[in-house]
Design an enzyme around this catalytic site. Structure first.
Site, PDB file in Angstrom:
ATOM      1  N   CYS A  88       0.894  -1.171   0.000  1.00  0.00           N
ATOM      2  CA  CYS A  88       0.000   0.000   0.000  1.00  0.00           C
ATOM      3  C   CYS A  88       0.921   1.207   0.000  1.00  0.00           C
ATOM      4  O   CYS A  88       1.274   1.728   1.052  1.00  0.00           O
ATOM      5  CB  CYS A  88      -0.873  -0.020   1.252  1.00  0.00           C
ATOM      6  SG  CYS A  88      -2.104  -1.312   1.226  1.00  0.00           S
ATOM      7  N   ALA A 113       1.357   4.520  -1.624  1.00  0.00           N
ATOM      8  CA  ALA A 113       1.323   5.989  -1.748  1.00  0.00           C
ATOM      9  C   ALA A 113       1.209   6.652  -0.373  1.00  0.00           C
ATOM     10  O   ALA A 113       0.574   6.098   0.525  1.00  0.00           O
ATOM     11  CB  ALA A 113       0.147   6.416  -2.622  1.00  0.00           C
ATOM     12  N   PRO A 114       1.839   7.813  -0.213  1.00  0.00           N
ATOM     13  CA  PRO A 114       2.571   8.614  -1.210  1.00  0.00           C
ATOM     14  C   PRO A 114       4.022   8.188  -1.430  1.00  0.00           C
ATOM     15  O   PRO A 114       4.754   8.899  -2.120  1.00  0.00           O
ATOM     16  CB  PRO A 114       2.506  10.026  -0.623  1.00  0.00           C
ATOM     17  CG  PRO A 114       2.462   9.804   0.861  1.00  0.00           C
ATOM     18  CD  PRO A 114       1.682   8.524   1.074  1.00  0.00           C
ATOM     19  N   GLY A 115       4.419   7.071  -0.863  1.00  0.00           N
ATOM     20  CA  GLY A 115       5.741   6.551  -1.198  1.00  0.00           C
ATOM     21  C   GLY A 115       6.835   6.908  -0.217  1.00  0.00           C
ATOM     22  O   GLY A 115       8.014   6.721  -0.520  1.00  0.00           O
ATOM     23  N   GLY A 116       6.459   7.387   0.967  1.00  0.00           N
ATOM     24  CA  GLY A 116       7.470   7.726   1.982  1.00  0.00           C
ATOM     25  C   GLY A 116       8.320   6.509   2.319  1.00  0.00           C
ATOM     26  O   GLY A 116       9.557   6.575   2.323  1.00  0.00           O
ATOM     27  N   LYS A 117       7.649   5.392   2.565  1.00  0.00           N
ATOM     28  CA  LYS A 117       8.404   4.199   2.961  1.00  0.00           C
ATOM     29  C   LYS A 117       9.011   3.510   1.740  1.00  0.00           C
ATOM     30  O   LYS A 117      10.059   2.875   1.850  1.00  0.00           O
ATOM     31  CB  LYS A 117       7.511   3.259   3.763  1.00  0.00           C
ATOM     32  CG  LYS A 117       7.041   3.915   5.054  1.00  0.00           C
ATOM     33  CD  LYS A 117       6.214   3.021   5.911  1.00  0.00           C
ATOM     34  CE  LYS A 117       5.538   3.832   7.006  1.00  0.00           C
ATOM     35  NZ  LYS A 117       4.458   4.711   6.516  1.00  0.00           N
ATOM     36  N   ASP A 164      -5.580  -2.795  -7.241  1.00  0.00           N
ATOM     37  CA  ASP A 164      -6.067  -3.239  -5.944  1.00  0.00           C
ATOM     38  C   ASP A 164      -5.198  -4.437  -5.581  1.00  0.00           C
ATOM     39  O   ASP A 164      -5.229  -5.464  -6.274  1.00  0.00           O
ATOM     40  CB  ASP A 164      -7.545  -3.642  -6.074  1.00  0.00           C
ATOM     41  CG  ASP A 164      -8.080  -4.217  -4.788  1.00  0.00           C
ATOM     42  OD1 ASP A 164      -7.288  -4.475  -3.860  1.00  0.00           O
ATOM     43  OD2 ASP A 164      -9.304  -4.433  -4.715  1.00  0.00           O
ATOM     44  N   ASP A 166       1.701  -1.468   4.876  1.00  0.00           N
ATOM     45  CA  ASP A 166       1.385  -0.243   5.635  1.00  0.00           C
ATOM     46  C   ASP A 166      -0.089   0.035   5.327  1.00  0.00           C
ATOM     47  O   ASP A 166      -0.418   0.763   4.399  1.00  0.00           O
ATOM     48  CB  ASP A 166       2.308   0.880   5.136  1.00  0.00           C
ATOM     49  CG  ASP A 166       2.214   2.130   5.976  1.00  0.00           C
ATOM     50  OD1 ASP A 166       1.661   2.062   7.086  1.00  0.00           O
ATOM     51  OD2 ASP A 166       2.681   3.186   5.516  1.00  0.00           O
ATOM     52  N   CYS A 209      -0.892   3.536  11.159  1.00  0.00           N
ATOM     53  CA  CYS A 209      -0.695   4.731  11.992  1.00  0.00           C
ATOM     54  C   CYS A 209      -1.945   4.921  12.860  1.00  0.00           C
ATOM     55  O   CYS A 209      -2.414   6.034  13.055  1.00  0.00           O
ATOM     56  CB  CYS A 209      -0.371   5.963  11.155  1.00  0.00           C
ATOM     57  SG  CYS A 209      -1.575   6.323   9.875  1.00  0.00           S
TER      58      CYS A 209
HETATM   59  C1  LIG Z   1      -1.229   4.333   5.096  1.00  0.00           C
HETATM   60  S1  LIG Z   1      -1.230   4.710   3.410  1.00  0.00           S
HETATM   61  C2  LIG Z   1       0.371   4.167   2.931  1.00  0.00           C
HETATM   62  C3  LIG Z   1       1.476   5.144   3.229  1.00  0.00           C
HETATM   63  C4  LIG Z   1       2.768   4.792   2.525  1.00  0.00           C
HETATM   64  N1  LIG Z   1       3.181   3.446   2.818  1.00  0.00           N
HETATM   65  C5  LIG Z   1       3.884   5.740   2.857  1.00  0.00           C
HETATM   66  O1  LIG Z   1       4.700   5.453   3.722  1.00  0.00           O
HETATM   67  O2  LIG Z   1       3.953   6.811   2.231  1.00  0.00           O
HETATM   68  C6  LIG Z   1      -2.241   3.431   2.758  1.00  0.00           C
HETATM   69  C7  LIG Z   1      -2.336   3.448   1.240  1.00  0.00           C
HETATM   70  O3  LIG Z   1      -2.971   2.241   0.843  1.00  0.00           O
HETATM   71  C8  LIG Z   1      -3.737   2.499  -0.307  1.00  0.00           C
HETATM   72  N2  LIG Z   1      -4.682   1.375  -0.464  1.00  0.00           N
HETATM   73  C9  LIG Z   1      -5.852   1.188   0.178  1.00  0.00           C
HETATM   74  N3  LIG Z   1      -6.433   0.050  -0.223  1.00  0.00           N
HETATM   75  C10 LIG Z   1      -5.594  -0.513  -1.128  1.00  0.00           C
HETATM   76  C11 LIG Z   1      -5.651  -1.673  -1.919  1.00  0.00           C
HETATM   77  N4  LIG Z   1      -6.697  -2.506  -1.846  1.00  0.00           N
HETATM   78  N5  LIG Z   1      -4.637  -1.935  -2.776  1.00  0.00           N
HETATM   79  C12 LIG Z   1      -3.582  -1.088  -2.852  1.00  0.00           C
HETATM   80  N6  LIG Z   1      -3.483   0.051  -2.137  1.00  0.00           N
HETATM   81  C13 LIG Z   1      -4.474   0.336  -1.284  1.00  0.00           C
HETATM   82  C14 LIG Z   1      -4.364   3.847   0.000  1.00  0.00           C
HETATM   83  O4  LIG Z   1      -4.827   4.475  -1.169  1.00  0.00           O
HETATM   84  C15 LIG Z   1      -3.193   4.568   0.659  1.00  0.00           C
HETATM   85  O5  LIG Z   1      -2.462   5.298  -0.291  1.00  0.00           O
END
Ligand SMILES: C[S@@+](CC[C@H](N)C(=O)[O-])C[C@H]1O[C@@H](n2cnc3c(N)ncnc32)[C@H](O)[C@@H]1O
Length: 447
Positions: free
Chosen positions: A266, A268-272, A314, A333, A386
């Protein structure tokens, strides 16, 4: 809109007043049209650079103090505003915020709110807004005394969330709400591909930027005073990234080796995503559901000069993105209630509802079960949120372990004083002037 509402910059761009744009942002949030960060990024360019801090202060401030401001307003209104008039309600809340928390003179706060009714072509509401704000100025002590025992006012959090925090973290209630009600510190991650943390401190000090090392992430620095990212030396060349210390721990807890195949489930925004790639030379697949958020991942990677296979999908629909090659490591995440990062996203106090948490736990469960199938035997998955709510964290993992005999919980390589050891994994609670709230649990697939 009257012409009192606009000003010209030197380059003759037409800008709006901070308060006018703040009304748009706050009423958008009240109508659940998107988060504070989405609304702000959409509208911030409508005010001049000079007025952007004021706009942000109004928007963050109203959201941060909403439970109290809302109770104050409702106690004086005969009936709540209809959804069509949430712009008026936003103007009223901003007026109350100015009176309570900003150094705007009281008469100016009232006049600006009344002026706003004209800009909104709702002159009919001018008298009402004027009367409510003036009554507050006359009777504020009595009004606040009459509502201060309400949990939403006492703790400045929605009632349902106060109840949850009391239930899950009774001994930490004050710490959590105080942290959530405070301004978050600015924390950066030093890119060790370019520079050590010690050298980074020297470089930043030379630029007049004072920092303090974080206790837990070896690449974290807290800035004593926040700066714009472009003031960070070599930011464009990837020397630094803005990332909270607790989020930085993910890339250390997933013990990577060069050459491994890794999934960021998961992304975005790609921090990790960026941090994982800074740490080791790995083949990283980053999957993200929301197409509009993919740009952010790519932007981050470009700035850091790192590459990943970034896929919009997804992650639960394996046929659409997985080639059947198992991953050695997975970072999940998961989307969550974000109750550990309320100080950075105070609109959570307005729009997050208990039912969202129920829905999110189902999503987390599905994602966890699905990506587990793509993990190689002997591979490890780091589950992160988080959130500070146990149903998204330790209870989620408990349920998973009960239903997956091939999953073994592993010790997290964290010092004992980092967060709280819970039944499964580690819970970090938000701390004033320190890290955000976060949860981690490391699972290994038996061979
Ligand atoms: C907590 S954020 C991730 C933060 C990211 N790891 C970072 O450190 O920048 C969760 C992300 O999961 C995405 N997401 C939610 N359901 C998803 C799915 N079924 N498949 C892929 N991504 C999903 C959301 O759109 C969101 O961008």
């Amino acid at each position: 809109m009257t012409d009192k509402n606009v000003s010209f910059s030197e380059s003759s761009v037409l800008y709006l007043k901070a308060r006018t744009v703040a009304i748009t942002v706050i009423s958008g949030i009240l109508q659940n049209h998107g988060s504070l960060s989405t609304q702000l990024s959409k509208h911030v360019g409508r005010v001049s650079n000079d007025h952007q801090p004021k706009l942000k202060e109004m928007c963050f401030g109203v959201c941060r103090w909403f439970p109290k401001l809302n109770s104050i307003a409702l106690s004086m209104l005969q009936q709540p505003f209809e959804e069509d008039d949430y712009d008026l309600y936003a103007a009223l809340l901003i007026g109350l915020y100015q009176i309570e928390y900003m150094d705007t003179p009281d008469h100016a706060a009232v006049n600006e709110a009344v002026e706003a009714t004209k800009e909104l072509n709702k002159d009919w509401a001018g008298k009402l807004i004027n009367a409510v704000l003036r009554r507050y100025l006359r009777e504020c002590d009595d009004i606040v005394a009459s509502i201060e025992s309400m949990p939403s006012v006492e703790y400045v959090h929605p009632k349902w969330l106060v109840k949850r925090i009391k239930k899950h973290w009774p001994a930490h209630l004050e710490t959590i709400v105080d942290a959530n009600n405070s301004h978050p510190p600015m924390c950066i991650r030093v890119n060790q591909r370019h520079v050590s943390r010690e050298t980074a401190i020297d470089i930043l000090t030379e630029q007049g930027i004072d920092t303090e090392k974080g206790d837990f992430s070896p690449v974290s620095l807290y800035l004593k005073k926040p700066v714009r990212v472009n003031q960070l030396p070599n930011f464009d060349f990837g020397y630094f990234s803005v990332q909270d210390e607790s989020a930085q721990l993910a890339a250390f807890l997933l013990d990577l080796s060069n050459g491994e195949k890794v999934l960021d489930a998961c992304a975005a925004p790609g921090g990790k995503t960026g941090h994982l790639l800074e740490r080791k030379d790995i083949a990283l697949t980053a999957v993200e559901l929301e197409s509009w958020r993919l740009d952010k991942i790519n932007e981050n990677l470009e700035r850091l000069d790192l590459t990943a296979d970034v896929i919009c999908a997804d992650v639960c629909d394996l046929d659409s993105w997985w080639d059947g090659q198992f991953f050695d490591k997975i970072l999940l995440d998961a989307p969550c209630s974000a109750t550990g990062v309320i100080r950075r996203n105070p609109d959570i106090k307005i729009n997050r509802k208990p039912n969202d948490v129920v829905e999110l736990t189902v999503i987390q469960k599905n994602i966890l079960e699905t990506v587990w199938k793509t993990l190689a035997p002997g591979g490890q998955l780091l589950y992160a949120t988080c959130s500070i709510l146990e149903e998204e964290n330790t209870l989620q993992i408990e349920h998973f372990l009960e239903n997956h005999v091939d999953a073994i919980e592993k010790e997290l390589s964290l010092p004992d004083d980092c967060g709280i050891k819970v039944a499964h994994g580690r819970q970090l609670l938000p701390q004033q002037q320190s890290h955000d709230g976060f949860y981690y649990c490391l699972l290994e697939k038996s061979v």
